[in-house]
Design an enzyme around this catalytic site. Structure first.
Site, PDB file in Angstrom:
ATOM      1  N   ASP A  16      18.858 -18.862 -11.375  1.00  0.00           N
ATOM      2  CA  ASP A  16      19.923 -19.497 -10.586  1.00  0.00           C
ATOM      3  C   ASP A  16      21.264 -19.501 -11.317  1.00  0.00           C
ATOM      4  OD1 ASP A  16      17.743 -20.092  -8.910  1.00  0.00           O
ATOM      5  OD2 ASP A  16      17.461 -22.054  -9.839  1.00  0.00           O
ATOM      6  N   GLU A 177      19.838 -20.746   1.200  1.00  0.00           N
ATOM      7  CA  GLU A 177      20.106 -21.651   0.076  1.00  0.00           C
ATOM      8  C   GLU A 177      21.171 -21.061  -0.844  1.00  0.00           C
ATOM      9  OE1 GLU A 177      16.310 -22.015  -1.836  1.00  0.00           O
ATOM     10  OE2 GLU A 177      16.161 -19.868  -2.247  1.00  0.00           O
TER      11      GLU A 177
END
Length: 513
Positions: A16, A177
């Site tokens: 991420d 997301e």
């Protein structure tokens, strides 16, 4: 001659990624889940060579991880800089939800958390040219369903200034997301991940004349994906964009490097880098038609390598190097760097590697398939159940360890495997000395566990475990393997100190390359 660089640019469990630029300097953060300190922080001069300079969340007041389950805790941070202040916004799914911290010096202390009334996960922070601040997050939503939702924010107080508004649900992939909003060339771009952070992962993008939408989907979506590709890199997505001083654009994103068939990856999701080109219609394309490789052209980047970490850590400082981690927030009495000079001291508490608590545990990420880890351990257990050693740890249900343990009044060396509900001490033998060198040697397929009386002697190989059994495809979750020193009383508080005089980590594959 074309200058190239190697992917991943940050190997091992560093998922991420989010990046920002401040002048000639780049700063990058990644997720940390149940590990403490939280949110690893990296610095680079060239986007390729990264040095970990610390963490954003270094105090218990900033990060509560009490009984956080494996792969819970901190999700998907975003880092941005505005008017000389750095902001890191993230989600603690184990308590508190979305919050941000800030600092004027990213190498120093970050503020206490400012929690915000924004639902969902993976928050993005965008400051428009007029000073308006927007927070966007991934949320299951209202009648609009799963997608990206946004609200205005008072950056000084964290107070929400508007209702939460639906922006975009993406192109139909599951789990929309990881949103990021950018203002580029008069357009507001909303980029996000879809498909789940697995083999269907992809990056998509839309744009609008307003940061609040409505957003028009790029006709060439996805702009990054390795779905169903014959490629050593898979599951690419969760990207962020950054512009260099010369005007070129680059993207950092996560990917995995699975091994075998069926695919299994145990190092975790890693950080990759690719150049970004722009179509005539003003849409970005990451890599080559949305794909990347392990070797990529550096383009206009002026590569500036950083110094390599030494193989041996001798614990001569009273603080840990940035790559070390606790499992959740350690109990202060369970560890010390000052009790014995030049050693890490661990005192086992009642908790083991199987528990959702904070055992005496200090670990670092495995960053190479082929590597060697070793410790010199001094440990003389006095009570049955006292144990200390070296572990290969994926999560509380999947790990291997080689250790010294007192069993029925006798000191023994043991090798143990925990694979889901299956638990077994695979090998044991008497051990009379107070000292031992424990070694783990890994390749893409297997961990081998050995011991010796001193570091000059060749290890006696004592046990083995398959890497695939610790892979996400088997063990589940969002993390990757850590190599850790640990101690435990196996249900009771242990009073006997375990002294780790040094820890070696050596990347064997790089030596052979």
């Amino acid at each position: 001659m074309t200058v190239t660089y190697r992917n991943p640019v940050i190997s091992g469990f560093h998922p991420d990624p989010s990046v920002c630029r401040d002048g000639e300097d780049y700063y990058l953060v990644t997720s940390s889940f149940e590990y403490f300190p939280g949110v690893p922080l990296f610095h680079s001069k060239d986007l390729v060579h990264w040095e970990q300079i610390g963490h954003c969340l270094t105090r218990k007041e900033q990060l509560h991880l009490d009984e956080a389950r494996s792969s819970a805790g901190i999700f998907a941070p975003t880092i941005r800089v505005h008017n000389g202040t750095f902001y890191m916004i993230t989600t603690n799914v184990s308590g508190g939800g979305n919050f941000y911290v800030h600092t004027r010096d990213p190498r120093g202390e970050w503020s206490d958390p400012i929690f915000i009334d924004q639902p969902g996960i993976d928050p993005d922070l965008f400051v428009d040219e007029d000073g308006a601040v927007y927070v966007s997050s991934a949320w299951s939503g209202n009648e609009n369903g799963p997608g990206i939702y946004q609200s205005r924010l008072d950056l000084a107080t964290g107070k929400r200034l508007s209702e939460v508004k639906f922006l975009w649900s993406g192109t139909g992939g599951q789990y929309p997301e990881a949103p990021h909003i950018y203002c580029i060339g008069g357009w507001y771009y909303l980029m996000m991940a879809e498909g789940g952070t697995e083999y269907g992962h992809m990056e998509t993008i839309a744009r609008s004349s307003s940061p609040q939408g409505p957003f028009e989907s790029c006709p060439s979506n996805p702009i990054l994906t390795h779905r169903s590709m014959l490629n050593p890199i898979h599951a690419t997505g969760h990207a962020d964009l950054v512009q260099t001083p010369d005007g070129s654009w680059w993207s950092v994103f996560l990917g995995i490097r699975p091994v075998g068939y069926p695919n299994c990856h145990h190092l975790g999701r890693e950080t990759f880098l690719a150049p970004v080109s722009w179509s005539e219609e003003g849409w970005p394309v990451i890599g080559v038609n949305g794909m990347v490789s392990e070797t990529m052209p550096a383009g206009s980047l002026e590569l500036q390598p950083v110094g390599e970490q030494p193989v041996r850590e001798e614990f001569e400082s009273n603080t840990f190097a940035p790559h070390w981690n606790f499992l959740r927030v350690a109990y202060p009495e369970s560890w010390s760097l000052t009790e014995q000079t030049g050693a890490l001291t661990l005192r086992g508490n009642a908790y083991t590697l199987n528990d959702l608590d904070a055992p005496a545990f200090v670990g670092r990420r495995q960053q190479h398939f082929e590597c060697r880890a070793a410790v010199h351990l001094t440990f003389a257990p006095q009570k049955d159940g006292e144990e200390a050693g070296l572990a290969v740890y994926m999560n509380d249900r999947f790990h291997y360890e080689i250790a010294v343990m007192r069993i029925m009044g006798k000191r023994k060396l043991i090798f143990r495997r925990r694979l889901g509900s299956l638990w077994k001490v695979e090998n044991e033998l008497p051990w009379s000395s107070d000292t031992v060198v424990l070694t783990i040697k890994a390749d893409k397929w297997q961990y081998n566990f050995g011991f010796s009386g001193d570091e000059k002697a060749e290890p006696v190989w004592f046990g083995a475990g398959e890497c695939a059994m610790l892979a996400t495809e088997v063990a589940g979750g969002f993390t990757g393997v850590l190599l850790a020193m640990y101690a435990t009383g196996n249900g009771v508080q242990s009073g006997t100190p375990a002294y780790f005089d040094w820890f070696d980590y050596e990347a064997m594959e790089e030596m052979q390359a």
